[in-house]
Structures are given as C-alpha cells and as structure tokens.
Motif scaffolding. Structure first.
Motif: not given
Length: 420
Positions: A324-350
């Motif tokens: 399903n994820l293969q379609a998400y670039y055309d639906a979302w990511d291609r519109f984005i000109g600049s990116w911010m990524v908040i990086k966590i140590k471990e998924p367990s933080c969630v």
C-alpha cells in the motif's frame, strides 16, 4: 479558479499585526524584561483564542491530533530561571543543539537577537507562560527548539519564493514534519503556525490523520484484510483516502490569490466509539489565500517502501502495508518541498509517551485507555516503526533533498539534543 472544498466567505478572524524589523542590538547593560515585553507586545500584538494550549501542554507536548486542543498535563515545571540580560539569553541561544543545523552562527544570532526576543515573548504567551519568569525547561523549549525551527522554516520559505519572478503566482511551500506519535509534532506545528501568522505570513496546517478513510471505508478495509491487526483500525498505509489527499493538497497549492478560500479537512477520532470518522465539513477550518506555507505533519510521512523480505522479517502482516505504501509518494511526498524529521532513540518511546498521556487523563478523571489497551494500540504501529525508521533516518524521507532537510534528535523528554 475557485479551489476545491471552496466555502462561502465568513467573518475574518482576529487581525494579525506584524511587527516592523528593528535594528539588531546585543546589549551588555542589564535587560529590563518588563519594559521590553511591554514594547514588544505593543508592536507585535496577536489575539490568543480560547483554544490556546496551556502551560502543561507546552511541556508535555503530546501528539494530541487536533491542533488547538489542550493536551494532558505534564510533570511539574523545573525551578524558574529569570532572563536577566540579553547577553544571558544570547549565550543560552548559542548553546542550543540546533543552532548549527539551521545554519546560524554566533554573529548571525547577535544580529537577529531582537527577532529571537519578539518570537520568544509570543511563544510564551501562546502557551500561557510568564515570559519574564521561565523555567529552564520552558526556556529550552522556546529558544532551543521552537524558535530555531521556525527561523529555519522561514528561511526555507524565503528561498522557495526567491525562485519566482515578481508578479508570478507563487505556490505555498509545503513543509513536511515526520515524527512518531507522542513526540510533540502537533504542538510544534501549532507553535510554528502561530509564529508564521505573527510574522504576517498566511499558513495552513494539515495532518495525515485528516486523510483517514471514512468510517464506512475503514470497515471495508478491515473486512478485506481479515486477521491483519495492522489494518484493523486506522493508522497504517492503506487506511488513508489518497485521492482525497491529492485533491486537498493540489487545491492548497493553488491558493495563491487574495480572496481565494477553501476549507481544510479534519478528522474526528472520537466518532463511532473511538474508531473515528471524517469530521463534518461544516466544522472544517477555512483558510484564505495567498498561502505562503503549508505545515503537513504525520507519524509515517516520508516512509519508503522496502523489499518484501525486509518487512516480512519484521512482521508478515507488514507485507500488504508495504505494498500500500507504494502509492503514498504520489499522494503526499511529491508535494513536499522541505522536510523536518524528528528522530527518536527507540520506537519504545512511543509506548512510554502514550502511556504517560493516558495515565494523566485518567488522573484528571477523563476517559483513558488502560495500560493493556495502550500496549495493544501502540503494537499496531511498532512494526512500521521498526521497519521504516532506520531507512528514514539513514536516507531521509522519500524524495527529499538533503539541502532542504532538518533532522532534530530528541530525548525521552522530547527535548532536542546533539545529533548522534
């Protein structure tokens, strides 16, 4: 051209008065905060609505889904740390972990210190803090996190607009904010949107949550994937209305003229006993052009599809999600000109952050999930985190340009730290 989701004109919201640029000055003499705050307030006034988050929301920064809704309480604030001089504040700003990453030098900070001060006063008031008597945690959240990020976003918008000629219709810059649940991205976006309006720029906010399938379509997804816990409820790739998101993003990027309006979709997570549904369009907020920036946030924004054997090794149920994820670039990511990524140590933080939020809700007498329910809820997202976060952190979001990417490492308290 009238944009999609166009709506009748409504009464204008409270006016935003942008402040004139003042000459930067780094003072060695004592700083008198009451006088400075009063001067800044008169030059940079902005109405704070009843939906303004609280002081507790500022420090806890949970991912509360709906911008403007006060999140649960946090732990008590640390002892107060009064800013006694501009020199003290300058030194504190220079010690922040994001300064170099946003391209600022000590000299550039000195030249723009009045700008930092004005923004600091506004953020403090937004979260109902005493700007004259901030705790160490509050001061760090403002001057080491929100303001550096805002200044970076401003620079990205300026560079984007410089590519066009005078008289051109300039589409807004879409800034993607990819961050795990509970990491504080919604509160961050709320603060950024506020600061853009304070500076005189028109902005719009979106979450990937706003594009979840309707309740009826979510039920169909569940029925067509029996036994797959990752698609039983909303969240993973496949549970979003991608044509609807394309329609919305395309309409927003065409909002380049005065008088053009559109309603921005919102999702109601409380509908159908918590299963959720798209909110009634009559409740959607309206934005008016020309929009300069769109802040688009989401927990899985920028995730890239991986080879099947990789995702199956994490969890066999991810195979259909990965497809399903293969379609998400055309639906979302291609519109984005600049990116911010908040990086966590471990998924367990969630899990830890979600558990903290639910415990706080229960302590306040509000309905909250039990510890077991929290574990079940988060377990439906953890496989995707384990599969896709390493690539996101190593290569950046899908289609991103390293020159327009800001990575923010945060600790367990959701504070920015030096990159690893």
């Amino acid at each position: 051209m009238t944009p999609l989701h166009a709506a009748p004109h409504h009464a204008a919201a409270a006016a935003v008065v942008s402040s004139p640029n003042s000459a930067p000055l780094l003072r060695a003499k004592p700083y008198h905060p009451r006088a400075a705050a009063a001067a800044m307030a008169s030059a940079c006034s902005l109405t704070v609505t009843a939906t303004t988050p609280s002081r507790k929301a500022f420090l806890s920064c949970p991912d509360h889904g709906q911008a403007g809704v006060a999140p649960p309480r946090s732990a008590p604030a640390s002892p107060p740390a009064l800013i006694s001089s501009v020199q003290d504040l300058y030194d504190f700003i220079c010690s922040g972990p994001l300064v170099e990453r946003i391209g600022y030098t000590k000299e550039k900070i000195a030249e723009s210190i009045d700008r930092w001060l004005r923004c600091g006063v506004q953020v403090a008031r937004l979260f109902r803090l005493n700007e004259l008597h901030l705790s160490e945690s509050e001061k760090a959240r403002i001057y080491h996190f929100y303001i550096p990020v805002f200044l970076w976003c401003e620079d990205q918008v300026t560079e984007h607009r410089s590519k066009y000629n005078e008289g051109d219709e300039i589409p807004p810059l879409v800034i993607g904010v990819s961050a795990p649940q509970g990491s504080g991205k919604t509160t961050l976006v709320f603060a950024l949107d506020y600061l853009f309006r304070f500076s005189g720029s028109k902005s719009a906010t979106l979450s990937i949550d706003d594009f979840y399938l309707t309740a009826a379509d979510q039920a169909k997804l569940r029925e067509s994937n029996p036994g797959n816990a990752l698609l039983e409820f909303r969240g993973n790739a496949g549970s979003h209305d991608l044509p609807f998101s394309v329609e919305t993003l395309e309409s927003l990027t065409k909002l380049t003229k005065e008088g053009m309006k559109m309603k921005v979709p919102r999702y109601d997570k409380s509908a159908f006993g918590g299963r959720g549904d798209r909110a009634d369009p009559s409740t959607w907020p309206e934005v008016e052009g020309p929009i300069e920036v769109v802040l688009f946030e989401g927990w899985m924004l920028g995730f890239k599809p991986l080879p099947n054997e990789v995702v199956k090794a994490v969890d066999p149920q991810l195979e259909v999600v990965n497809k399903n994820l293969q379609a998400y670039y055309d639906a979302w990511d291609r519109f984005i000109g600049s990116w911010m990524v908040i990086k966590i140590k471990e998924p367990s933080c969630v899990y830890q952050w979600r558990l903290q939020a639910e415990i706080a809700m229960r302590a306040d007498g509000k309905p909250g999930m039990s510890d077991e329910e929290v574990m079940d809820f988060v377990s439906r997202y953890l496989p995707a985190y384990h599969a896709y976060l390493p690539t996101l952190y190593k290569e950046g979001p899908n289609g991103s340009n390293p020159e327009h990417l800001l990575v923010i490492d945060i600790d367990e308290q959701r504070n920015p730290m030096w990159g690893r």
